[in-house]
Design an enzyme around this catalytic site. Structure first.
Site, short mmCIF file in Angstrom:
data_model
loop_
_atom_site.label_atom_id
_atom_site.label_comp_id
_atom_site.label_asym_id
_atom_site.label_seq_id
_atom_site.Cartn_x
_atom_site.Cartn_y
_atom_site.Cartn_z
N TYR A 101 31.30 72.09 8.07
CA TYR A 101 30.99 73.20 7.16
C TYR A 101 30.52 74.41 7.93
O TYR A 101 29.97 74.29 9.01
CB TYR A 101 29.99 72.81 6.06
CG TYR A 101 28.66 72.28 6.53
CD1 TYR A 101 28.49 70.94 6.82
CD2 TYR A 101 27.56 73.13 6.66
CE1 TYR A 101 27.27 70.45 7.24
CE2 TYR A 101 26.33 72.64 7.07
CZ TYR A 101 26.19 71.30 7.37
OH TYR A 101 24.98 70.82 7.78
N TYR A 158 16.23 78.80 13.40
CA TYR A 158 16.11 77.85 12.28
C TYR A 158 16.16 78.64 10.99
O TYR A 158 15.41 79.59 10.82
CB TYR A 158 14.81 77.05 12.39
CG TYR A 158 14.86 76.00 13.47
CD1 TYR A 158 15.24 74.70 13.18
CD2 TYR A 158 14.56 76.33 14.79
CE1 TYR A 158 15.30 73.74 14.18
CE2 TYR A 158 14.62 75.37 15.80
CZ TYR A 158 14.99 74.07 15.48
OH TYR A 158 15.06 73.13 16.46
N LYS A 185 21.84 60.28 12.84
CA LYS A 185 22.77 61.40 12.75
C LYS A 185 23.32 61.75 14.12
O LYS A 185 22.61 61.72 15.12
CB LYS A 185 22.09 62.64 12.15
CG LYS A 185 23.08 63.78 11.91
CD LYS A 185 22.58 64.78 10.90
CE LYS A 185 21.40 65.55 11.45
NZ LYS A 185 20.97 66.58 10.48
N ARG A 192 10.56 63.86 13.88
CA ARG A 192 11.75 64.54 14.37
C ARG A 192 11.70 64.71 15.89
O ARG A 192 12.44 65.50 16.45
CB ARG A 192 11.92 65.88 13.68
CG ARG A 192 12.10 65.69 12.16
CD ARG A 192 12.14 67.00 11.43
NE ARG A 192 13.19 67.84 11.96
CZ ARG A 192 13.32 69.13 11.68
NH1 ARG A 192 12.46 69.71 10.88
NH2 ARG A 192 14.30 69.82 12.21
N LYS A 236 28.28 77.68 7.61
CA LYS A 236 27.30 78.47 6.86
C LYS A 236 27.76 79.93 6.92
O LYS A 236 27.95 80.47 8.01
CB LYS A 236 25.91 78.34 7.47
CG LYS A 236 25.31 76.95 7.30
CD LYS A 236 23.83 77.01 7.60
CE LYS A 236 23.24 75.61 7.67
NZ LYS A 236 21.82 75.65 8.08
N GLU A 266 18.61 58.29 16.24
CA GLU A 266 18.58 56.94 15.68
C GLU A 266 17.24 56.73 15.00
O GLU A 266 16.20 57.10 15.54
CB GLU A 266 18.74 55.89 16.79
CG GLU A 266 20.18 55.60 17.16
CD GLU A 266 20.27 54.56 18.28
OE1 GLU A 266 21.39 54.13 18.57
OE2 GLU A 266 19.22 54.23 18.87
N HIS A 294 27.76 59.68 26.07
CA HIS A 294 28.24 60.13 24.76
C HIS A 294 28.09 61.65 24.57
O HIS A 294 29.02 62.34 24.18
CB HIS A 294 27.50 59.42 23.63
CG HIS A 294 27.55 57.93 23.73
ND1 HIS A 294 28.65 57.26 24.20
CD2 HIS A 294 26.63 56.97 23.42
CE1 HIS A 294 28.41 55.95 24.18
NE2 HIS A 294 27.19 55.76 23.71
N LEU A 310 29.59 41.29 22.04
CA LEU A 310 30.53 42.39 21.88
C LEU A 310 31.87 41.87 21.35
O LEU A 310 32.45 42.44 20.42
CB LEU A 310 30.74 43.11 23.23
CG LEU A 310 31.76 44.25 23.23
CD1 LEU A 310 31.35 45.37 22.29
CD2 LEU A 310 31.94 44.81 24.65
N ASP A 318 21.48 56.06 28.58
CA ASP A 318 21.98 55.30 27.45
C ASP A 318 22.89 56.13 26.55
O ASP A 318 23.88 55.65 26.04
CB ASP A 318 20.78 54.78 26.63
CG ASP A 318 21.16 53.65 25.70
OD1 ASP A 318 21.92 52.75 26.13
OD2 ASP A 318 20.72 53.65 24.53
#
Lengths: 510, 510, 510, 510
Positions: free
Chosen positions: A391, A493, A357, A477, A393, A229, A253, A26, A248
């Site tokens: 952004y 979706y 992402k 996915r 939509k 990931e 996060h 680290l 984790d």
């Protein structure tokens, strides 16, 4: 208006940064490079003394040789680097012997005395960065308290996760630290709080009149916070198996991101007003049950050119056979307050997925009693990484002679707007904050308490093997059931015409 | 869902388009080219008969020769053009003699009989386009009613402005038309209703959940509707002097834009439900007084390379000496209803200004009790022409290490998003609507009544010379006082960093 | 501010009220008493001439003798009554012969000439009240148009229901009237529009800042409009059987109440702006299907002391055996607009129920994310009759040492607040409105069109016997299934502690 | 749902209430009567030992004789009283000698041992009530900490104001207490938090769907919090002069009321979640300046039958000549957050005014774009004392034939609704809360810090004589300038027709 928020604090006296664990990964890969970046941008005072501390004995030159490869010093920067190198010190010592720390303190005091203007009574300020394994955490903090505190200036302690593995262990850790330091001296790092778009949340949410009044159950149908990931445990499955994806990524996060997205407006932008609101959101969340989560574990898929994909999670020999440790998790969190009652917060994270992402998707409700039945929904997307973007939509008339509704986007892609902007690394921001004494982006003890309160019951159940993870292919996915569940929770979706979108160039579908 | 809104109506029977004033400028430069565009895109039936009517005698070939230069037929289109030309007919006649119209009717009936399938009882449908000066309007409509109405199909009458010059003359005109036709047969053109972004308003406002709840006095500080032309009266000042800029632009085009921006949600998207709401907005507006307007008149400025700029408005010899006719006007309109009470609608239009532009600026209020004092405001801009765009000025964290607020934009520029999209001309849309029997984008009689009610008092005052126009230089942004007044009304001019904005490439400041 | 709304119009010239059907029940029991009430309160001009017209020949004295018993003239009022009687005229004539109406006109003209000041050219104004059966409606209106219209003043026609029995018959009626009169001359009565609390709706809803922002789907869970009668058809079941409860009560009275509760804010309080909004609400409602209604028919229950309760509906010998005519109906109406999408409007009406009551219940949604789980809901109740009241069920701390939530009410009972206020009868208000030329509380033709559009499909189905009514006991609260259905629609029945409530004295539970 | 909020805590072990200052006025007039009320209603355990402590030596009988006159024991209650008397103990001792407290502790321990079941290890719980002057506060708390803490059960300390006289003295006091006790042991009394209507605020605001969405700047024009006393300093002006009305009433009671009215929804109804929100409101308020306040001082007015009114404030011989000490104050507080930005909170308190009253007036904004121009405003009034009530001034149609707007009220007067309800005294509630360990209605240290932060600057200015008080007549409504200022702040005084109002019987105008 908020320039004081990060403005360099006038340091009255000397400034020393002590990096404990200076020879570890680290330190080398992250902390020294960050210090170098801050130094060369003149964001920290030129005279800051940087002291490495670890068990191995190292000469000054050995230290420089060890860290320089990670700094990517450009030829033109060599002169600056020479000054940076000159500021480096190194002290070898144990982590568990008080004497070692007394020696460290003597060394620090000498340095401080040396750098103080002659004859003046100097104020010495010290930052301690604990880049250490949990095993030595207790003795080191004890020893710092006992031997290394500056009595003339401030002391700040930067602490890395893990902050416990459930409510009990977290409580013990909090009590331990509280008995040694006060909360104003502690800087617990969750590096997601250092990311550009997460820091942006506060301004986006509370600085835009066109967003603030919409940010509630009346207008928002669901919020998704996603972390993906594209790689697996990369041979460290044995270590990972002791934690799992929830500890984790999700419990820290994603929860931090959730707090930034969901919290009420703070009274001011003072650090404790903000952290108070983060705690308040968490207090409105009931502990999760196994029905609120879906787990996955990746299996081999053999993607051409991807060596790692040939191994499923349990194919890693360091992973216990038959491990039920989740490498993917989706959780539905409900915030029982006036703003969010009824709105599902969908947290989703996983390894060995189709892409890298992190993003936040705020999907708006249908227009009530819409004139345009079946029209698609608004969705505000905040992409945290890679390729930062915001952004919306939105729905327009399909350009041209027709009068159909059409989904397009109001777009702010940082890359297309600002070109190759060199955004600072999360650690860079955070360490600068410590120098400045800004605790906004650090985690307070009661945040940890509340976060563990929410996750501990399911973690214990999962640890006990009471929830079966669903297998999913490396590079996919994630489990199809997760998508299905999101639909059942009301997420729509929407097929999207990317070809005309600037956003499109850097993104893929959800 | 709204595809039927413009879908081609099945025409049961024959279809004839009669263009009265076929040899005039409007016909040649606008209507024939539009018919050609619709024909070649197959948006109107191949078999539509197109009949020109005017006083001059013309052979078929003469007609074709007269119109073809304006059609810009490409070489590859010649075959299609031949079919288009074959559909053309021409009848010469007077405008005030009933006999001429009886002859016209005989001709139409013959044509219809010829094109009907043998033995069948045909249904004949007729569109009449009155591309005529106001002087012959009354006799022509009388004669059409008396001699030219199809009794087997529908009849539709397209009418061009001016629709009166004040409340009284408008009332007379409305009564005249109502005595001859029912409202379903009348299509009054305001070509601004045919523009892409104006047609977009309905979907933008009522199809986006992120806009609908914000569209009110609580969130919006002011709305500006601006129309700017970079040229003066171009030698036709004498004609213009009889109207002035308010009658020419504000009372019709800007008011129509205002209605689209401000109206309540209609019960359905039926034409009369929409027009009802436009009337409702106007009914909530009190007649303007001279205090509600600011007038300007341009003077010479001698811009290099711009010949026209050497002449001020009154330098045009056709303009009466000392004319007080306004070539620029700003008006503040107040809508006294629950949604808009207290929000100024600033209408602004002028000739001989710095650029060509029509746009709508919706400026949001400051965030209440903002955490970020002094941060700039959100502003939604809908650029109607040129270079259609929608963009929202929004506030983010300044990218990078700092934590300042920063104004950027969420952007939808049609050019950068869709490339060189060939948006249809306003007339093209509107004439297609007439074929389809869609009255949504045409002005109903009571809209005119209400619009004139609002403007008539000041127009009479201005006509009587009771308001002095402020001189402004040709090519300037209009009188400085207008800008000053907008500020007093609460509009905040915000310096804007255009260099990183996609929008920037096509726009200039307000 | 709105005093002109009902202020007495200055009548320029003579004023004559012609009551056609003067010897019928409606005239004697309702219209003459109302005229008397208006006269003695000096709400209509002293000089108003009141002309009765019917087939029977009557002397002036006979007329007076016939009507006086219904007027309840108090001894002290005899002198006033003498003046009232002196204003009475009577003309006998047929309903279908034009000559009769010519005679009537001659009579009216004579009277008008007599009462006009000598030498002046008088303006004669006439009100015609058609208290007539539908059978003579067409000839009478023809004859009035042909023979009885004043050419010097205004003419107003008051028309009673039924306004058709479905869309087709209503359209015919509308066309018939439109061919004879313009809409400004027509006053269609729905006497519910004359009730105090219905007239109050406009002010309650649009005059109270604490209600206006709440009046929507976000805050309101459901709205119930209820009409209950404690008696059955009282021997006129044969007549009733031709209509049923939906045509009798729901399609007119309840729909009018619905419009007042649900309409958008009108542009102004002008009559046509208000009526436009009523139409707009109706346009947002789809035609009902049989699934949207529940029907009931009462059966005998033999309540002690209630003779009528011994007979069920079909026990009435004038009712066809096996009639499926509903005497109770509940319908769920959905208004598909931005304000009301998702909120059920529950209309409920019936005969032979447990009490007489008309009321509107606006039940609010639960507090979102409530701190007090399980606390009862707010409910705003507007009681139309009997005993007018407005009260809001609200939640407080239970008074005393405990900290429990407690439902009580903020109360405005007219009786306890104003004592024995003598509120005017609905007809009294409405006839005064006609004198004043106020059309606000009268039904416009397009309201009828839209109301029938909604109900015609189910009425035809019910007429055809496609829906079975559920039997319920005379004197009960109607079919239990109705209560059950209301619960399924989200209405929460709340036990309520009436003993401490002023409201309690005059009300019973729903 | 919130029954646990006040439910009697199971006391595990013995329970002793120690009243320090037992012979003082507060003890005799307030605390003993409250203990008696709790005892006889069985709200505290029968076995609670009540120990008086003061300097004077008293026998048990002397104690009983001293307190009994204040208890108003009814004849029927004598047996219960005998049991109450039997529970009384008395210990004499100094306040500043540790030995006295050691003796007290010995006594307590004996008593506890005696009352514990034989052979069991008892848990002893102790409440200490400090009914003492500030002068002995420091030694007493030291001594309790040093000598009197139970080590087997809980200890709770009830503390009375004053809590300092400015920021510095408050900070010292907080630090002092924090060094001895933890915050969970401290119960700081502001008796306004014990009043029925103040406790009601939480439920009213967060339990009513019809109020929650309105409680903000969009709907509320101003909020007034008023405290009026009809008497002057009653001969204790010398004492009062050291404080003034701001320290006496505004900075504590009115600020606590302000917090309850203005705070955000807490995360839960836990004591610390609620107190956190109170702090948050205060943090959004800037320190006041002299421009934010108006001061008054009463002068003699000689009201017949009111002896005290003959003396102005400075006529009291104990008051320093020329004192500028305010006996009346009005302050305008601004809360800079999203909910309240722009809404003035008007705090007003005074002595020697026209009546006794404490109330909160929430005046709503005008309806925007109202159809009924000039109609009065809604106002929600919460009357704290006397005669508790909640009523909403609302607008209806004036009952009867007219169509004017009319202000009436939706009313919940406790007296007319519940009859002679015997609401518990504020102290009764609060002391019971201490027994139950409920800290909701006690003031936390940081609340004090923030409240003093707001008032300290002006208090120092006023102490320094920098603000002149305006004279007002004894028995008046205070300085006319206060009324004038309220109007300038947007408060609309509305003439109100009280004669028909149930509320009217007990209230007067503002």
């Amino acid at each position: 208006i908020v320039s004081e928020f990060v403005s360099a604090e006038r340091v009255h006296g000397t400034l020393t940064f002590v990096l404990l664990g200076a020879s570890g990964d680290l330190a080398k890969k992250k902390i020294y490079p960050v210090l170098w970046a801050l130094f060369k941008q003149q964001l920290i005072p030129e005279a800051t003394t940087l002291v490495g501390y670890a068990r191995t004995a190292l000469s000054h030159q050995q230290l420089i040789d060890q860290i320089k490869p990670f700094l990517k010093v450009k030829p033109a920067e060599e002169a600056v680097f020479a000054r940076f190198a000159a500021n480096q010190r190194y002290v070898a010592g144990t982590y568990d012997q008080l004497d070692s720390f007394k020696s460290l303190n003597d060394f620090l005091s000498e340095q401080e005395a040396a750098s103080a203007p002659a004859g003046s009574r100097v104020q010495s300020n010290r930052v301690f960065y604990l880049a250490l394994p949990p095993t030595v955490f207790v003795p080191v903090t004890h020893n710092i308290r006992a031997a290394c505190m500056s009595s003339t200036g401030w002391n700040r302690l930067i602490v890395e996760k893990p902050f416990g593995r459930d409510s009990d262990s977290c409580a013990k850790l909090n009590e331990h630290l509280a008995s040694l330091f006060n909360e104003q001296e502690l800087y617990r790092i969750d590096h997601y709080l250092g990311k550009e778009m997460i820091q942006n949340m506060l301004i986006l949410r509370f600085g835009n009149r066109f967003l603030a009044p919409l940010w509630n159950r009346e207008n928002i149908a669901s919020i998704q916070i996603t972390f993906k990931e594209p790689f697996g445990t990369q041979g460290r499955g044995g270590y990972f198996d002791g934690f799992g994806i929830i500890r984790d990524v999700m419990q820290n996060h994603l929860v931090q991101m959730l707090c930034m997205v969901a919290m009420e407006r703070p009274a001011t932008i003072d650090a404790d007003d903000i952290r108070q609101e983060k705690v308040k959101v968490l207090r409105a969340i009931k502990p999760l049950t196994l029905d609120d989560v879906l787990l996955g574990q990746y299996v081999a898929s053999n993607i051409p050119g991807n060596e790692e994909s040939k191994l499923g999670y349990t194919d890693d020999p360091t992973v216990p056979k038959g491990s039920k440790c989740p490498t993917f998790a989706m959780a539905v969190v409900r915030i029982e307050n006036e703003r969010w009652a009824g709105v599902p917060f969908i947290l989703r994270c996983g390894k060995a997925l189709d892409e890298r992402k992190a993003e936040i998707r705020v999907q708006f409700a249908d227009v009530s009693g819409s004139l345009f039945a079946g029209a698609p929904r608004n969705e505000l997307v905040i992409r945290v990484q890679p390729d930062e973007a915001v952004y919306m939509k939105c729905i327009t008339k399909k350009p041209g002679i027709s009068f159909e509704t059409y989904q397009t986007d109001l777009d702010l892609s940082y890359k297309s707007k600002y070109g190759n902007l060199d955004l600072p690394d999360a650690y860079e921001r955070l360490i600068l904050d410590v120098f400045n004494g800004q605790q906004h982006h650090f985690v307070r003890d009661d945040e940890l308490t509340e976060a563990w309160r929410i996750f501990t019951p399911i973690l214990h159940e999962i640890d006990a093997g009471h929830k079966e993870p669903i297998p999913y292919a490396f590079g996919s996915r994630g489990p199809e059931q997760a998508t299905q569940w999101a639909k059942e929770l009301g997420y729509v979706y929407q097929p999207y015409d990317w070809k005309n979108s600037a956003v499109a160039k850097t993104t893929s579908s959800l």
